[in-house]
Design an enzyme around this catalytic site. Structure first.
Site, short mmCIF file in Angstrom:
data_model
loop_
_atom_site.label_atom_id
_atom_site.label_comp_id
_atom_site.label_asym_id
_atom_site.label_seq_id
_atom_site.Cartn_x
_atom_site.Cartn_y
_atom_site.Cartn_z
CB CYS A 114 -0.97 0.01 1.18
SG CYS A 114 -2.18 -1.32 1.10
CG HIS A 251 -2.97 4.01 1.73
ND1 HIS A 251 -3.48 3.57 0.53
CD2 HIS A 251 -3.03 2.96 2.59
CE1 HIS A 251 -3.83 2.30 0.67
NE2 HIS A 251 -3.57 1.91 1.89
CG ASN A 281 -6.50 -0.23 1.21
OD1 ASN A 281 -5.80 0.14 0.27
ND2 ASN A 281 -6.01 -0.67 2.35
N1 COA Z 1 -18.29 -6.71 10.00
C1 COA Z 1 -18.62 -6.88 11.29
N2 COA Z 1 -17.73 -7.12 12.26
C2 COA Z 1 -16.44 -7.20 11.91
C3 COA Z 1 -16.00 -7.03 10.60
C4 COA Z 1 -16.99 -6.79 9.62
N3 COA Z 1 -16.70 -6.60 8.31
N4 COA Z 1 -14.66 -7.13 10.56
C5 COA Z 1 -14.26 -7.37 11.81
N5 COA Z 1 -15.33 -7.42 12.64
C6 COA Z 1 -15.36 -7.68 14.07
C7 COA Z 1 -14.19 -8.51 14.55
O1 COA Z 1 -14.39 -9.86 14.27
C8 COA Z 1 -14.20 -8.22 16.03
O2 COA Z 1 -15.19 -9.01 16.61
P1 COA Z 1 -14.91 -9.70 18.04
O3 COA Z 1 -14.70 -8.55 19.00
O4 COA Z 1 -16.16 -10.46 18.26
O5 COA Z 1 -13.69 -10.54 17.86
C9 COA Z 1 -14.69 -6.78 16.08
O6 COA Z 1 -15.25 -6.48 14.79
C10 COA Z 1 -13.57 -5.79 16.38
O7 COA Z 1 -12.46 -6.13 15.56
P2 COA Z 1 -11.24 -5.19 15.40
O8 COA Z 1 -10.31 -5.76 14.41
O9 COA Z 1 -10.67 -4.85 16.75
O10 COA Z 1 -12.01 -3.91 14.83
P3 COA Z 1 -11.43 -2.54 14.43
O11 COA Z 1 -12.21 -1.46 15.03
O12 COA Z 1 -9.93 -2.51 14.59
O13 COA Z 1 -11.78 -2.50 12.87
C11 COA Z 1 -10.59 -2.83 10.83
C12 COA Z 1 -11.28 -3.49 12.01
C13 COA Z 1 -10.01 -3.91 9.94
C14 COA Z 1 -11.60 -2.01 10.07
C15 COA Z 1 -9.50 -1.91 11.39
O14 COA Z 1 -8.70 -2.60 12.30
C16 COA Z 1 -8.61 -1.37 10.33
O15 COA Z 1 -9.04 -0.62 9.47
N6 COA Z 1 -7.31 -1.69 10.42
C17 COA Z 1 -6.31 -1.19 9.51
C18 COA Z 1 -6.53 -1.86 8.22
C19 COA Z 1 -5.76 -1.24 7.17
O16 COA Z 1 -5.80 -0.06 6.99
N7 COA Z 1 -5.05 -2.09 6.45
C20 COA Z 1 -4.41 -1.75 5.30
C21 COA Z 1 -3.20 -0.98 5.58
S1 COA Z 1 -2.52 -0.70 4.06
#
Ligand code: COA
Length: 324
Positions: A114, A251, A281
């Site tokens: 990314c 990004h 993304n």
């Molecule tokens: N729909 C519903 N629930 C979801 C989900 C979805 N699409 N994806 C994850 N969850 C759930 C998880 O399973 C977790 O459930 P649990 O508590 O029962 O285990 C809960 O949501 C919280 O998960 P978590 O990963 O802590 O959530 P978050 O607030 O961090 O959001 C992302 C998840 C992926 C959106 C976030 O972490 C994120 O954007 N991270 C960076 C990703 C990124 O930018 N990557 C690319 C970099 S180039």
């Protein structure tokens, strides 16, 4: 007098198929509301069957050439940032070279996931500064839909396909922050963090392309910390302060990461270019897509200070500050 790399034009291409968040409600335990609240994403584009990364890249490149009024052979070099190439080799960049009918110069790919476009732009600037090229076509192009695990709600709702391109060309500068063009770059990586964002396949392991795996919350924490750090560092290198910034073109991974970074830079959100709602993304394509969308809308004025920053698998992260 020093050699600077000034942006001559931009272009982009998005595949026709638009997929709304609600699409994922049919197959996954997720909702449109969750995806919007946690990421800011509302929809994304997915490439059609048989539509390849090079196809998207060629269309974005043609748009940038058309906007500049240039022909393919006016370009000295093509650098494509991608982690989803058509083939293991040759590079997408050489496919773009052939696709555009460019019969001179050279072309190669850069892979920093990314953060790829930031790395590609910094390298293209280096080619211009070191007199290896006078005009470079820099492209970010991805088809991340090819490496999704469609049963993993934590990743497959986040990504989209697309391509963006910029043409940079040499201009004389005074060597001060008043110059137009790329003013400073800042590149970083930490290979010990590879397990928090990676693809579980490849030539030397499974022999298949594999699927993207991510510990989202860990990536999130690194992103918020490292993106603000690199943005401050690149401004320092250029002799500029956050108050000098007219536009942040980040990004486009997650609106919460973008907002946190803007806050740490004390930038109001009306100075931030946002495309994440409509594109998701698109990895290395997201910054040139955002640049081209904002440029097309006439948002940038000559002389504006623009900061781009990104983080990706590796981890890799970095930023570029340029004057439009
Ligand atoms: N729909 C519903 N629930 C979801 C989900 C979805 N699409 N994806 C994850 N969850 C759930 C998880 O399973 C977790 O459930 P649990 O508590 O029962 O285990 C809960 O949501 C919280 O998960 P978590 O990963 O802590 O959530 P978050 O607030 O961090 O959001 C992302 C998840 C992926 C959106 C976030 O972490 C994120 O954007 N991270 C960076 C990703 C990124 O930018 N990557 C690319 C970099 S180039």
């Amino acid at each position: 007098m020093i050699r600077r790399s000034v942006i001559r034009s931009t272009g982009h291409y998005l595949p026709e198929r638009v997929v709304e968040n609600s699409h994922f409600e049919q197959t996954l335990d997720t909702t449109d509301a969750w995806i919007r609240d946690r990421t800011g994403i509302e929809r994304r584009h997915f490439a059609a069957e048989g539509e390849r990364t090079s196809d998207l890249a060629i269309k974005a490149a043609r748009a940038a050439l058309d906007r500049a009024g240039l022909a393919a052979n006016d370009i000295d070099a093509i650098v494509v940032a991608t982690s989803t190439p058509d083939l293991t080799f040759p590079s997408v960049a050489t496919m773009v070279q052939a696709g555009l009918g460019m019969t001179r110069g050279f072309a190669f790919d850069v892979q920093a996931v990314c953060a790829g476009f930031v790395f590609a732009l910094a390298n293209a600037d280096g080619l211009i500064r070191s007199e290896q090229a006078n005009r470079v076509l820099v492209i970010g192009a991805e088809t991340f839909s090819r490496i999704m695990d469609w049963t993993d709600r934590g990743t497959c709702v986040l990504f989209g396909d697309g391509a963006g391109a910029v043409i940079i060309e040499v201009a004389e500068g005074e060597g001060t922050s008043d110059d137009r063009g790329v003013l400073a770059t800042d590149l970083n990586s930490d290979g010990t963090l590879r397990d928090i964002l990676y693809v579980d396949g490849g030539v030397g392991t499974t022999g298949t392309a594999g699927c993207l795996r991510m510990q989202g919350n860990l990536v999130f924490r690194h992103a918020v910390e490292k993106l603000a750090q690199t943005a401050h560092r690149v401004l320092d290198k250029a002799g500029l302060a956050p108050a000098d910034v007219d536009w942040l073109v980040p990004h486009q991974a997650n609106l919460r990461i973008i907002t946190a970074t803007a806050n740490k830079m004390h930038l109001p959100m009306d100075k931030v270019v946002l495309t994440v709602a409509d594109h998701g993304n698109t990895s290395a394509a997201s910054i040139p897509l955002a640049l081209s969308v904002a440029d097309t809308a006439g948002r940038f004025q000559r002389g504006d200070v623009i900061v781009t920053e990104a983080i990706g698998g590796g981890l890799t992260w970095g930023s570029v500050v340029l004057r439009w």
